[in-house]
Design an enzyme around this catalytic site. Structure first.
Site, mmCIF file in Angstrom:
data_model
loop_
_atom_site.group_PDB
_atom_site.id
_atom_site.type_symbol
_atom_site.label_atom_id
_atom_site.label_comp_id
_atom_site.label_asym_id
_atom_site.label_seq_id
_atom_site.Cartn_x
_atom_site.Cartn_y
_atom_site.Cartn_z
ATOM 1 N N ARG A 91 64.915 21.052 -17.602
ATOM 2 C CA ARG A 91 65.740 20.129 -16.811
ATOM 3 C C ARG A 91 65.327 20.034 -15.332
ATOM 4 N NH1 ARG A 91 70.456 20.712 -15.917
ATOM 5 N NH2 ARG A 91 71.074 18.540 -16.051
ATOM 6 N N TYR B 51 70.998 21.134 -23.329
ATOM 7 C CA TYR B 51 69.689 20.573 -22.996
ATOM 8 C C TYR B 51 68.777 21.660 -22.423
ATOM 9 C CZ TYR B 51 72.524 16.467 -23.777
ATOM 10 O OH TYR B 51 73.383 15.564 -24.343
ATOM 11 N N GLY C 17 78.767 16.320 -25.683
ATOM 12 C CA GLY C 17 77.658 17.272 -25.833
ATOM 13 C C GLY C 17 77.683 18.289 -24.714
ATOM 14 N N ARG C 18 77.232 17.841 -23.549
ATOM 15 C CA ARG C 18 77.092 18.750 -22.406
ATOM 16 C C ARG C 18 78.396 19.456 -22.057
ATOM 17 N NH1 ARG C 18 73.134 17.952 -18.508
ATOM 18 N NH2 ARG C 18 72.954 15.801 -19.232
ATOM 19 N N GLY D 11 79.256 11.990 -22.516
ATOM 20 C CA GLY D 11 78.831 11.756 -21.143
ATOM 21 C C GLY D 11 79.534 12.541 -20.062
ATOM 22 N N CYS E 264 51.224 26.567 -15.380
ATOM 23 C CA CYS E 264 50.262 26.026 -14.421
ATOM 24 C C CYS E 264 50.545 24.561 -14.117
ATOM 25 C CB CYS E 264 48.856 26.236 -14.949
ATOM 26 S SG CYS E 264 48.493 27.992 -15.065
HETATM 27 C C1 PLP Z 1 73.270 12.276 -25.727
HETATM 28 C C2 PLP Z 1 74.342 11.520 -26.387
HETATM 29 C C3 PLP Z 1 75.661 11.976 -26.354
HETATM 30 C C4 PLP Z 1 76.083 13.217 -25.610
HETATM 31 O O1 PLP Z 1 75.990 13.084 -24.243
HETATM 32 P P1 PLP Z 1 76.591 14.236 -23.298
HETATM 33 O O2 PLP Z 1 76.323 13.748 -21.942
HETATM 34 O O3 PLP Z 1 75.839 15.479 -23.608
HETATM 35 O O4 PLP Z 1 78.030 14.356 -23.603
HETATM 36 C C5 PLP Z 1 76.620 11.251 -27.026
HETATM 37 N N1 PLP Z 1 76.307 10.122 -27.697
HETATM 38 C C6 PLP Z 1 75.038 9.647 -27.749
HETATM 39 C C7 PLP Z 1 74.770 8.408 -28.511
HETATM 40 C C8 PLP Z 1 74.025 10.316 -27.101
HETATM 41 O O5 PLP Z 1 72.772 9.841 -27.126
#
Ligand code: PLP
Length: 418
Positions: A314, A372, A277-278, A240, A343
């Site tokens: 996004r 993403y 992730g991000r 997150g 379009c």
């Molecule tokens: C999407 C997700 C993440 C990663 O979130 P980021 O904001 O990209 O760090 C981690 N855990 C779960 C369960 C997710 O669905």
């Protein structure tokens, strides 16, 4: 060190000019920096290791390209997967199954069986019934599934509604007040080793405060579960952490996150798991595009680029901001709208924005497109599926081909009764 920088007046990714890649591969094209992925992985690890025994599972939905996964596997990362397809990718990239966490609110029985047979390291359960089914499937195979229960801490992550996952009304996890009852019913089952809890409250978080509130609730739950006689060895604190999309935005660093985690979790005595992730992928990639036209508008001109919402969803999905920069800026600025060829009026990247002055044929990039981005791409409007390139120093490789409409059409059939 920034791996996306201007040298001799033109934008480079590491030591390769964006122009060279655009000439070789065409546009639009995602361009990733191997060095940036690796550095982000290292910085995150260093930041979190002050919190003790930590397991890192890269949330591969952010960018699941096999070459990217290999870079992260080489950095010692496991994976957080949310589908059978993502699990196959993580294993194909060389991540040990034991280092893979299987999340997701709708895992099918087929996916659970595949994950059991692959020896996945942890199942993050989203509801009680899933635990009963997983226990049965595992016991039938003479296996024991390591699992944690995802709880919903009912915390507002303060992010966009579509990427908020930890409020009571969201579809994810079980209410924290139901967790003890579910533990009581699941923890005796043969085939299941329910060993802890998980949370993930949302994405692109700009403040540690909601995370800290959620972690504190998890701490209380861990104490309550132990009080009821359960053995808690693992807590998965999810992902997150956000990244700056706008120049000058300030986000918590992994070290600041790690310091907060160390403080909040110091008495927990568990293996902590994280699913970034991000924060790993976002600033490790750009989407390179070519200006097709600069078209007069009623107000600002329209810069029509050859990338579109099918390549980078996004802005259309979340009103997201991606910085736009010329590959060879001439020093002048213009105020314009930026849109793609699809379009839909939603195929707009920016309105009334001051940008580098560009003209038809110029190359530009959308920055912070490593997370993403390509993973959400589609072929809408029968456009090609966007390719991906990985740069390492002065070399680069196409790590995902452009898939042209002919290849897509080859998978379609016109039945002979038409
Ligand atoms: C999407 C997700 C993440 C990663 O979130 P980021 O904001 O990209 O760090 C981690 N855990 C779960 C369960 C997710 O669905």
């Amino acid at each position: 060190m920034d791996h996306f920088h201007y040298r001799d007046g033109e934008l480079h990714v590491e030591d390769v000019p964006v122009r060279v890649i655009a000439e070789a591969v065409g546009t639009p094209v995602y361009i990733y920096s191997r060095g940036t992925f690796a550095r982000h992985a290292q910085v995150f690890r260093e930041g979190l290791e002050q919190a003790g025994d930590v397991h890192l599972a890269y949330a591969i939905k952010a960018n699941p390209n096999l070459a990217v996964l290999r870079v992260l596997a080489n950095e010692g990362y496991g994976a957080d997967v949310v589908s059978g397809g993502e699990m196959r990718r993580a294993i194909a990239a060389g991540m040990p199954p034991a280092d893979i966490v299987f999340s997701g609110v709708g895992k099918t029985e087929d996916e659970l069986v595949a994950a059991l047979e692959a020896g996945i390291g942890q199942f993050n359960l989203e509801l009680e019934e899933e635990g009963h089914v997983l226990a049965r499937l595992a016991a039938e195979r003479g296996l024991t599934a390591p699992a944690v229960l995802r709880v919903n801490p009912d915390v507002d992550a303060g992010t966009h509604a579509k990427i908020s996952t930890g409020k009571a009304e969201n579809k994810f996890g079980v209410a924290i007040s139901d967790a003890a009852g579910i533990f009581a019913r699941l923890s005796g089952l043969a085939g299941l080793n329910l060993r802890g809890v998980a949370i993930h409250i949302g994405s692109q978080l700009q403040s540690l405060a909601p995370l800290e509130r959620a972690y504190a609730r998890v701490g209380e739950l861990v104490a309550e579960l132990r009080g009821a006689g359960h053995t808690i060895t693992h807590v998965d604190l999810g992902g997150g952490l956000g990244v700056p999309y706008r120049h000058g935005d300030v986000f918590p660093t992994p070290a600041e996150l790690g310091a907060m985690v160390a403080r909040v979790t110091k008495d927990w005595g568990v293996t902590l798991m994280f699913e970034p992730g991000r924060v790993i992928a976002g600033n490790a990639g750009v989407l390179a595009t070519k200006v097709i036209w600069v078209k007069p508008g009623v107000g600002d001109p329209w810069v029509i680029v050859d990338a579109a919402m099918n390549d980078l969803a996004r802005p259309a999905l979340y009103d997201a901001f991606h910085d736009f920069a010329a590959v060879r800026p001439n020093g002048e600025r213009m105020t314009a709208n930026i849109a793609g060829p699809v379009c839909e009026s939603g195929d707009t990247f920016a309105m009334h924005r001051e940008i580098d002055a560009v003209a038809s044929g110029d190359l530009a990039v959308f920055r912070t497109a490593g997370a993403y981005g390509a993973t959400m791409a589609s072929t809408y409007n029968s456009r090609a599926l966007v390719p991906e390139v990985l740069v390492d120093g002065d070399r680069f490789a196409v790590v995902a081909d452009r898939i042209d409409p002919g290849t897509i059409m080859a998978a379609e059939r016109v039945p002979d009764w038409l």
